[in-house]
Design a protein around this motif. Structure first.
Motif, PDB file in Angstrom:
ATOM      1  N   MET A 112       0.816  -1.211   0.000  1.00  0.00           N
ATOM      2  CA  MET A 112       0.000   0.000   0.000  1.00  0.00           C
ATOM      3  C   MET A 112       0.852   1.265   0.000  1.00  0.00           C
ATOM      4  SD  MET A 112      -2.809  -1.245   2.824  1.00  0.00           S
ATOM      5  CE  MET A 112      -3.641   0.349   2.930  1.00  0.00           C
ATOM      6  N   PHE A 113       1.963   1.224   0.752  1.00  0.00           N
ATOM      7  CA  PHE A 113       2.826   2.407   0.910  1.00  0.00           C
ATOM      8  C   PHE A 113       4.286   1.980   0.801  1.00  0.00           C
ATOM      9  CE2 PHE A 113      -1.072   3.065   3.368  1.00  0.00           C
ATOM     10  CZ  PHE A 113      -1.578   4.182   2.724  1.00  0.00           C
ATOM     11  N   PRO A 114       4.782   1.774  -0.419  1.00  0.00           N
ATOM     12  CA  PRO A 114       6.150   1.276  -0.596  1.00  0.00           C
ATOM     13  C   PRO A 114       7.195   2.148   0.096  1.00  0.00           C
ATOM     14  CG  PRO A 114       4.939   1.157  -2.660  1.00  0.00           C
ATOM     15  CD  PRO A 114       4.070   1.921  -1.697  1.00  0.00           C
ATOM     16  N   GLY A 115       8.078   1.490   0.830  1.00  0.00           N
ATOM     17  CA  GLY A 115       9.169   2.186   1.492  1.00  0.00           C
ATOM     18  C   GLY A 115       8.802   2.915   2.760  1.00  0.00           C
ATOM     19  N   ARG A 116       7.578   2.775   3.233  1.00  0.00           N
ATOM     20  CA  ARG A 116       7.108   3.595   4.359  1.00  0.00           C
ATOM     21  C   ARG A 116       6.895   2.791   5.641  1.00  0.00           C
ATOM     22  NH1 ARG A 116       4.224   8.064   2.505  1.00  0.00           N
ATOM     23  NH2 ARG A 116       4.280   8.776   4.672  1.00  0.00           N
ATOM     24  N   LEU A 117       7.402   1.577   5.720  1.00  0.00           N
ATOM     25  CA  LEU A 117       7.128   0.746   6.891  1.00  0.00           C
ATOM     26  C   LEU A 117       8.399   0.181   7.504  1.00  0.00           C
ATOM     27  CD1 LEU A 117       4.927  -0.727   8.654  1.00  0.00           C
ATOM     28  CD2 LEU A 117       5.253  -2.682   7.140  1.00  0.00           C
ATOM     29  N   GLY A 118       8.506   0.307   8.820  1.00  0.00           N
ATOM     30  CA  GLY A 118       9.433  -0.452   9.646  1.00  0.00           C
ATOM     31  C   GLY A 118       8.596  -1.066  10.749  1.00  0.00           C
ATOM     32  N   VAL A 119       9.171  -1.941  11.544  1.00  0.00           N
ATOM     33  CA  VAL A 119       8.385  -2.540  12.620  1.00  0.00           C
ATOM     34  C   VAL A 119       9.304  -2.992  13.747  1.00  0.00           C
ATOM     35  CG1 VAL A 119       8.418  -4.821  11.504  1.00  0.00           C
ATOM     36  CG2 VAL A 119       6.650  -4.302  13.203  1.00  0.00           C
ATOM     37  N   ALA A 120       8.871  -2.719  14.966  1.00  0.00           N
ATOM     38  CA  ALA A 120       9.552  -3.251  16.143  1.00  0.00           C
ATOM     39  C   ALA A 120       8.711  -4.377  16.722  1.00  0.00           C
ATOM     40  CB  ALA A 120       9.760  -2.155  17.181  1.00  0.00           C
TER      41      ALA A 120
END
Length: 424
Positions: A112-120
């Motif tokens: 949905m939002f390429p390049g816009r996600l990281g996660v802990a």
């Protein structure tokens, strides 16, 4: 060094307001006001050039504490309204979730939002919601009798998420989770011929039994995985061994340096030749003002208040322990001001004018000699400030940091929006 704003989602209120409107966490008007303010902060952070934005997962805090039960859902809205900032749940508490669903949800966001996600990903400490969501009374990491079980579940679930992303189909037979379920496979699959022709090569066997599962969609890219820790060597080693970004809660110079060295040395032992601080971030609070006292008072009203009245009860003060504290008793401070002072003295809080805070952060950025951190995570508690003037103060905190502090620690490879003056 990149900066991620880890924003509180506490409902701002004075003690008298909190008492009069109890349970304020279920007051829809109070929650709406908190949510609108939270969204404004995310949009300001994006406009000012911050690299990331996140918040903690918490449930059932009717008292008005942090209540962000599904940050990924909110981030989908905010990603559509912002330009460049990465959104990162800080953290998804894996033992309280189905790991396959987590893998699917995060993979969907990458498309949905390429390049816009990281996660802990975190292990979880609060029994009220951990036990309720997991339906397991022995899964909370803060209880000595369940710490080992919690770590087992966390490690297994995180390996499932990573395997689900990496492989077109997979089987997992673990102590706490099975893919597919049950262990013997799913028999008499009605679409056996269809799956055999078009699915993953190993998904179904000759007896029409589903043997493997493929998670759809495959993520567009592998999100940066952050793993927070206080001082646990085992967490540090696991993160280094598996190429996960370690987030260390700020502590003494010696502790930060020793953890960074352990992470670097373990990474090198597993064929990742990292410099000191690479693949790591430090988590700390920042408060800015025209004077040190002004910044310190803001810290007392927000982070100090919440840590004294809420987080202190969960043992968070152990990271503030000094040689003068009784080794046989939990660390408890008398009031919010004393607790804030201890956080400042032990390096968990940077406070003062922009010049003062910039000077305080320099040694940390260099990992106290010879290194350079990849990430700084700003534990942003200005959101918890009550009063009509709060939004102006919150925005000014972000803007001052972005203009007067952040450029000092940027590498030359940072994008254009992070290198000069910013405004909104």
């Amino acid at each position: 060094m990149k900066t991620l704003v880890w924003c509180s989602s506490a409902i701002p209120a004075t003690p008298s307001e909190r008492r009069a409107r109890r349970p304020i966490g279920r007051d829809v008007h109070a929650y709406q006001a908190m949510l609108r303010n939270y969204e404004d902060i995310a949009r300001w952070a994006d406009a000012f050039g911050f690299d990331g934005f996140g918040s903690a997962e918490h449930h059932f805090q009717t008292e008005g504490g942090e209540n962000m039960p599904n940050s990924l859902l909110l981030y989908a809205k905010l990603a559509a309204q912002t330009r460049q900032i990465m959104f990162a749940p800080m953290s998804l508490v894996l033992p309280a979730h189905n790991p396959v669903r987590i893998a699917e949800d995060l993979a969907m966001f990458t498309h949905m939002f390429p390049g816009r996600l990281g996660v802990a990903f975190a292990r979880g400490r609060q029994s009220r919601w951990m036990q309720t969501l997991a339906q397991d009374d022995a899964v909370v990491s803060s209880h000595p009798r369940s710490d080992a079980r919690n770590r087992e579940i966390f490690n297994e679930y995180l390996s499932i998420v990573e395997q689900a992303w990496a492989e077109d189909s997979f089987q997992h037979i673990g102590k706490h989770f099975q893919v597919p379920y049950p262990t013997g496979g799913i028999r008499d699959w009605p679409l056996a011929d269809w799956t055999r022709a078009y699915g993953g090569p190993a998904e179904i066997d000759d007896e029409d039994t589903v043997r493997q599962i493929g998670v759809v969609p495959k993520p567009l890219y592998r999100p940066t995985i952050f793993v927070p820790t206080t001082t646990s060597p085992r967490t540090v080693i696991d993160a280094a061994r598996n190429g996960r970004t370690l987030l260390l809660t700020a502590r003494s110079r010696e502790k930060v340096r020793s953890i960074a060295e352990l992470y670097r040395d373990t990474s090198r032992a597993h064929r990742r030749d990292l410099r000191l601080g690479e693949g790591m971030g430090v988590v700390a609070k920042v408060f800015l003002g025209d004077t040190f006292d002004e910044a310190f008072d803001l810290a007392v009203q927000t982070a100090g208040y919440w840590f004294h009245n809420f987080f202190q009860a969960f043992g968070f003060n152990e990271g503030l322990r000094t040689a003068a504290d009784d080794p046989h008793r939990k660390v408890r401070l008398d009031d919010a001001r004393a607790l804030t002072r201890r956080m400042y003295e032990t390096g968990l809080l940077f406070c003062g004018t922009a010049d003062q805070v910039r000077d305080q952060m320099k040694d940390m950025h260099e990992v106290y000699g010879g290194g350079r951190l990849d990430w700084f995570v700003w534990e942003y508690w200005a959101q918890a400030l009550p009063g009509d003037e709060a939004p102006d103060i919150q925005r000014a905190q972000l803007k001052t940091y972005a203009e007067q502090i952040m450029p000092e620690f940027r590498s030359t490879s940072q994008p254009y929006w992070a290198t000069g003056k910013v405004g909104l």
